[in-house]
Design a protein around this motif. Structure first.
Motif, PDB file in Angstrom:
ATOM      1  N   LEU A  80       0.914  -1.308  -0.087  1.00 41.76           N
ATOM      2  CA  LEU A  80      -0.022  -0.068   0.028  1.00 41.76           C
ATOM      3  C   LEU A  80       0.937   1.271  -0.030  1.00 41.76           C
ATOM      4  O   LEU A  80       0.498   2.248  -0.372  1.00 41.76           O
ATOM      5  CB  LEU A  80      -0.898  -0.059   1.057  1.00 41.76           C
ATOM      6  N   ASP A  81       2.235   1.133   0.355  1.00 40.96           N
ATOM      7  CA  ASP A  81       2.842   2.369   0.556  1.00 40.96           C
ATOM      8  C   ASP A  81       3.646   2.503  -0.817  1.00 40.96           C
ATOM      9  O   ASP A  81       4.330   3.540  -1.019  1.00 40.96           O
ATOM     10  CB  ASP A  81       4.077   2.095   1.570  1.00 40.96           C
ATOM     11  N   ASP A  82       3.413   1.522  -1.755  1.00 36.09           N
ATOM     12  CA  ASP A  82       4.254   2.108  -3.016  1.00 36.09           C
ATOM     13  C   ASP A  82       3.439   3.037  -3.670  1.00 36.09           C
ATOM     14  O   ASP A  82       2.209   3.300  -3.850  1.00 36.09           O
ATOM     15  CB  ASP A  82       3.869   0.668  -4.028  1.00 36.09           C
ATOM     16  N   PRO A  83       4.331   4.023  -4.303  1.00 35.36           N
ATOM     17  CA  PRO A  83       3.784   5.149  -5.011  1.00 35.36           C
ATOM     18  C   PRO A  83       2.745   4.652  -5.930  1.00 35.36           C
ATOM     19  O   PRO A  83       1.511   5.729  -6.052  1.00 35.36           O
ATOM     20  CB  PRO A  83       5.017   5.850  -5.548  1.00 35.36           C
ATOM     21  N   LYS A  84       2.636   3.765  -6.883  1.00 29.56           N
ATOM     22  CA  LYS A  84       1.738   3.630  -7.637  1.00 29.56           C
ATOM     23  C   LYS A  84       0.311   3.091  -7.139  1.00 29.56           C
ATOM     24  O   LYS A  84      -0.583   3.412  -7.684  1.00 29.56           O
ATOM     25  CB  LYS A  84       2.384   2.304  -8.559  1.00 29.56           C
ATOM     26  N   VAL A  85       0.519   2.431  -5.926  1.00 29.07           N
ATOM     27  CA  VAL A  85      -0.731   1.894  -5.378  1.00 29.07           C
ATOM     28  C   VAL A  85      -1.399   3.226  -4.821  1.00 29.07           C
ATOM     29  O   VAL A  85      -2.450   3.305  -4.758  1.00 29.07           O
ATOM     30  CB  VAL A  85      -0.390   0.853  -4.276  1.00 29.07           C
ATOM     31  N   ARG A  86      -0.595   4.268  -4.308  1.00 26.40           N
ATOM     32  CA  ARG A  86      -0.992   5.431  -3.535  1.00 26.40           C
ATOM     33  C   ARG A  86      -1.871   6.196  -4.676  1.00 26.40           C
ATOM     34  O   ARG A  86      -2.924   6.658  -4.437  1.00 26.40           O
ATOM     35  CB  ARG A  86       0.112   6.255  -2.954  1.00 26.40           C
ATOM     36  N   ARG A  87      -1.219   6.380  -5.786  1.00 25.60           N
ATOM     37  CA  ARG A  87      -1.912   6.987  -7.023  1.00 25.60           C
ATOM     38  C   ARG A  87      -3.167   6.452  -7.294  1.00 25.60           C
ATOM     39  O   ARG A  87      -4.401   6.958  -7.265  1.00 25.60           O
ATOM     40  CB  ARG A  87      -1.221   7.156  -8.128  1.00 25.60           C
ATOM     41  N   PHE A  88      -3.226   4.954  -7.081  1.00 29.89           N
ATOM     42  CA  PHE A  88      -4.404   4.210  -7.447  1.00 29.89           C
ATOM     43  C   PHE A  88      -5.401   4.464  -6.554  1.00 29.89           C
ATOM     44  O   PHE A  88      -6.914   4.714  -6.657  1.00 29.89           O
ATOM     45  CB  PHE A  88      -4.083   2.769  -7.749  1.00 29.89           C
ATOM     46  N   LEU A  89      -5.092   4.346  -5.212  1.00 31.91           N
ATOM     47  CA  LEU A  89      -6.093   4.682  -4.198  1.00 31.91           C
ATOM     48  C   LEU A  89      -6.716   6.123  -4.065  1.00 31.91           C
ATOM     49  O   LEU A  89      -7.796   6.337  -3.848  1.00 31.91           O
ATOM     50  CB  LEU A  89      -5.410   4.399  -2.801  1.00 31.91           C
ATOM     51  N   ALA A  90      -5.952   7.145  -4.326  1.00 31.68           N
ATOM     52  CA  ALA A  90      -6.370   8.342  -4.658  1.00 31.68           C
ATOM     53  C   ALA A  90      -7.249   8.593  -5.542  1.00 31.68           C
ATOM     54  O   ALA A  90      -8.375   9.309  -5.521  1.00 31.68           O
ATOM     55  CB  ALA A  90      -5.228   9.297  -4.549  1.00 31.68           C
TER      56      ALA A  90
END
Length: 479
Positions: free
Chosen positions: A144-154
């Motif tokens: 979840l702390d991966d930048p790509k995942v963060r962007r997806f969550l946002a």
């Protein structure tokens, strides 16, 4: 062979070079990939936990087939092995479309760790133990702390992924039936057969017998699956309950109000650090009974005079930001001054956890002596969960009065939940009151050159690593 399939296979194992050229070589490569045991290679673990695997064509599908093969081989050795059947059920749960793409990817990260630990267990278990769930959640936090995942969550407006995922899993659990699991089993068997047929059709003739023998194992397990999963559905549901409950706890704790931005490891950093130490003890950690530089247990009475004269109050009754920090020193702690124009150095990590105007600093001579992050951790007794390192800044004492500080050897620090692990300490550190610092005399952040992790760039070697890409180098001043 399809280029997408080749790209997907490359995520799991490097392509063979010269031994099997052409299509035959690629089919042999596919055969070796499909027989992998739960993505055990470091390169694959890095990919699975650090990439949006569900958005890469065929990578996810190949992983499912690998897991099915590993499950069936385990069950075939002992069809009465309850936890082998539970592992298979967990694999099939990850295929349910009701989860959605994001939740499906997250579930597979969690299940990957739980299932692997179940397979490695040597004793007979009555339930999945808490440390197994802890490791699984730690893997999820890194994902979840991966930048790509963060962007997806946002983009999906999911502000608390733990509670979101707990809800999705709860929904799947409420709908979980033997019939539904068998349907997923059959769907995955069809995909597996297609890949096996490709190996037989285009691969070396010598592989045909091996492929068919493995297919016979899979079919045998499928024929016993009705009975096997019926007996083990309850333990699998209990395991899901444990995961769901832990996710809800994380959801309640991880997103409380925080100062600054949210660039941090989600959840308990100490657990992740302990995982790293127990996997392979780093060279900066010692296993000793007696500390080299025992920490002060009480605030020295003679130091009260210095507080009265304007030195920072670091006693247990202080109201300052450095309250009770005297125990970070050994008996060498003393009141000292830093003259105007002198420079102090502070090592920090990016994000909200490390403020530019923190309390701990070192003199220039100490900073210039440092040659590595490992040396810094050991000699200044700084655990990873306290400060990941990666950046530093310089404070120049402004003209006028000298800066009143406390100075002395860094005390030996024991790991909070494991007394046997210690950081030696012993180098001279400075503790000051952050309220006495002025932003205008602080330099821009710079890279230490030691990186943001203590592994080799592989998250599987450093489960705490929270930062990827270029240095942040952004000021973070606490007001």
């Amino acid at each position: 062979m399809n280029q997408e399939l080749q790209n997907a296979m490359a995520f799991y194992e490097p392509a063979p070079q010269d031994a099997y050229p052409g299509v035959e070589g690629k089919c042999l490569w596919l055969w070796e990939v499909l027989q992998g045991d739960f993505h055990e290679s470091p390169t694959t673990a890095q990919t699975v936990t650090g990439t949006l695997i569900f958005m890469i064509p065929l990578v996810d599908q190949i992983g499912d087939v690998r897991d099915l093969v590993a499950n069936c081989r385990k069950i075939n050795k002992d069809t009465d092995d309850t936890w082998a059947w539970v592992a298979l059920i967990l694999t099939l749960i990850g295929l349910f479309p009701t989860l959605g793409s994001l939740a499906k990817g997250c579930v597979k990260v969690v299940i990957f760790q739980v299932r692997r630990d179940i397979f490695k267990a040597t004793a007979v278990m009555s339930k999945v133990e808490a440390p197994v769930i802890d490791k699984a959640v730690s893997s999820l936090k890194r994902y979840l702390d991966d930048p790509k995942v963060r962007r997806f969550l946002a983009a999906m407006k999911i502000h608390n992924p733990f509670l979101y995922l707990a809800g999705k899993l709860d929904d799947v659990k409420s709908r979980l039936t033997i019939k539904g699991l068998l349907e997923k089993f059959d769907e995955l068997m069809q995909v597996t057969r297609q890949l096996f047929d490709s190996v037989i059709t285009f691969g070396p003739e010598a592989l045909r017998g091996r492929v068919e023998r493995l297919w016979t194992v899979l079919v045998s397990v499928r024929n016993k699956a009705d009975e096997g999963m019926a007996k083990t559905l309850r333990p699998a549901q209990d395991c899901l309950d444990q995961i769901i409950n832990r996710l809800r706890v994380e959801g309640d704790n991880a997103y409380r109000a925080r100062l600054g931005n949210n660039n941090h490891v989600l959840g308990n950093r100490e657990n992740a650090e302990l995982e790293l130490i127990q996997r392979k003890k780093p060279d900066w950690v010692d296993e000793v009974d007696d500390p080299s530089y025992p920490a002060l247990k009480n605030f020295p009475s003679k130091a009260l005079e210095s507080i009265a004269e304007g030195w920072p109050d670091i006693s247990a009754t202080s109201k300052s930001p450095v309250r009770n920090k005297f125990n970070t020193f050994d008996e060498s702690m003393r009141a000292a001054e830093v003259s105007p124009g002198e420079r102090l150095y502070r090592v920090v990590e990016p994000g909200a956890k490390s403020f530019d105007n923190g309390g701990f600093w070192i003199r220039k001579v100490e900073f210039q002596r440092l040659t590595s992050k490992s040396e810094w951790r050991r000699n200044f007794a700084v655990w990873k969960s306290w400060n990941e390192n990666g950046e530093y800044l310089v404070y120049t004492v402004p003209p006028g009065q000298p800066l009143k500080v406390w100075e002395g050897r860094a005390a030996t620090q024991k790991f909070e939940s494991m007394d046997t692990y210690k950081l030696e300490g012993g180098r001279e550190q400075i503790l000051l009151d952050p309220n006495n610092l002025k932003p205008g005399f602080t330099s821009p952040r710079k890279s230490t050159g030691w990186g943001y992790d203590d592994g080799t760039g592989n998250p599987d070697l450093d489960p705490l690593k929270p930062y990827l890409g270029l240095p942040d180098l952004t000021h973070n001043w606490y007001e």
